[in-house]
Design a protein around this motif. Sequence first.
Motif, PDB file in Angstrom:
ATOM      1  N   HIS A   1       9.258   7.416  12.443  1.00 21.69           N
ATOM      2  CA  HIS A   1       8.290   7.502  11.341  1.00 21.69           C
ATOM      3  C   HIS A   1       8.332   6.225  10.504  1.00 21.69           C
ATOM      4  O   HIS A   1       7.285   5.692  10.099  1.00 21.69           O
TER       5      HIS A   1
ATOM      6  N   ASN B   1       9.224  11.733   3.574  1.00 23.00           N
ATOM      7  CA  ASN B   1       8.385  10.558   3.330  1.00 23.00           C
ATOM      8  C   ASN B   1       8.170  10.502   1.826  1.00 23.00           C
ATOM      9  O   ASN B   1       7.705  11.468   1.222  1.00 23.00           O
TER      10      ASN B   1
ATOM     11  N   THR C   1      11.084   5.974   4.123  1.00 23.53           N
ATOM     12  CA  THR C   1      11.494   7.187   4.840  1.00 23.53           C
ATOM     13  C   THR C   1      12.970   7.395   4.521  1.00 23.53           C
ATOM     14  O   THR C   1      13.750   6.447   4.561  1.00 23.53           O
TER      15      THR C   1
END
Length: 309
Positions: free
Chosen positions: A154, A118, A127
């Motif tokens: 994510h 990240n 990401t």
Amino acid sequence: MNWIKKTLRFGEKIKTIIKARATRSEIANSDWTSCCKGPILKKDLEENLWVCPSCNKHHRISPRQRFDIIFGKNNYEVLKTPIPQDDPLNWNDAKPYKDRLKAARKKTGMDCGMMVVNTNILNLKITAIASDFDFVGGSIGAAEGEAFLYGIQHAIENNQPFVVFTSGGGMRMMESLISLSQMTRTTLAINELKKNNLPYIVVLTDPTAGGITASYAMLGDLHLAEPGALIAFAGARVIQGTVREELPEGFQRSEYVEKTGFVDLIVERKDLREKIGSLLSILLKKNSAINSLENETSEDSRTLTKAAS
């Protein structure tokens, strides 16, 4: 009898030469590597972003080295990805698959062949994921598939673009159909990312081949590539044997692949940060020039609407 003595002495010399040659591990731990003009200090190569100053060869690098170059040291958070059961098929060839995994983890310091982070690039949160060729040739197994899906999830949950740096020889034969299923799983995950209108940028590095090319490596909104990167599905000799024709010079290198339309842009390593950031700004409409143009367009349309009424 003299010729026998000479032959034996020659044999001893050959043995001495062979013994004097450095092993792979010794070469890996050495301060030197080689390129177009022979030996070159790794320190000098590192200072030039692992790119040869003479021939511009972009040497293979690890995910951490790549992230340090593109995002900056300590400017990214490594995400812990799920690790499924090792060796689900109890595979054995020259040595057990579990031993190969153990050696790869020791060599790379990674739990699997992919690292997810990240981070941000030019003030844009993203990401990113990269493969390590030193981890069983960058091949894709269940753990790598889980890492990819985790990264996509994510990105979706945090409303972030997804950038992948490809490297590897394809699917991992030691996991058979489990490995091949990752082609489908990664493809479905990318579809979910696109349903959420999030950019998916692929950076092709040396080498990108096999099932990697046949799945997530060729599904990007934009495809960038480092100079001279091998980008292929089957090997050149296999193709040449099939078509029974001489292949063009530079076949399967990024420059040739760009000419045939599979790569949008070739970008040197030193320029990747700026280029990826600029492209994401455009795709996310964060670019000031685009915003001003849109404002002008909307004002013009309002003026025309008033005039028409």
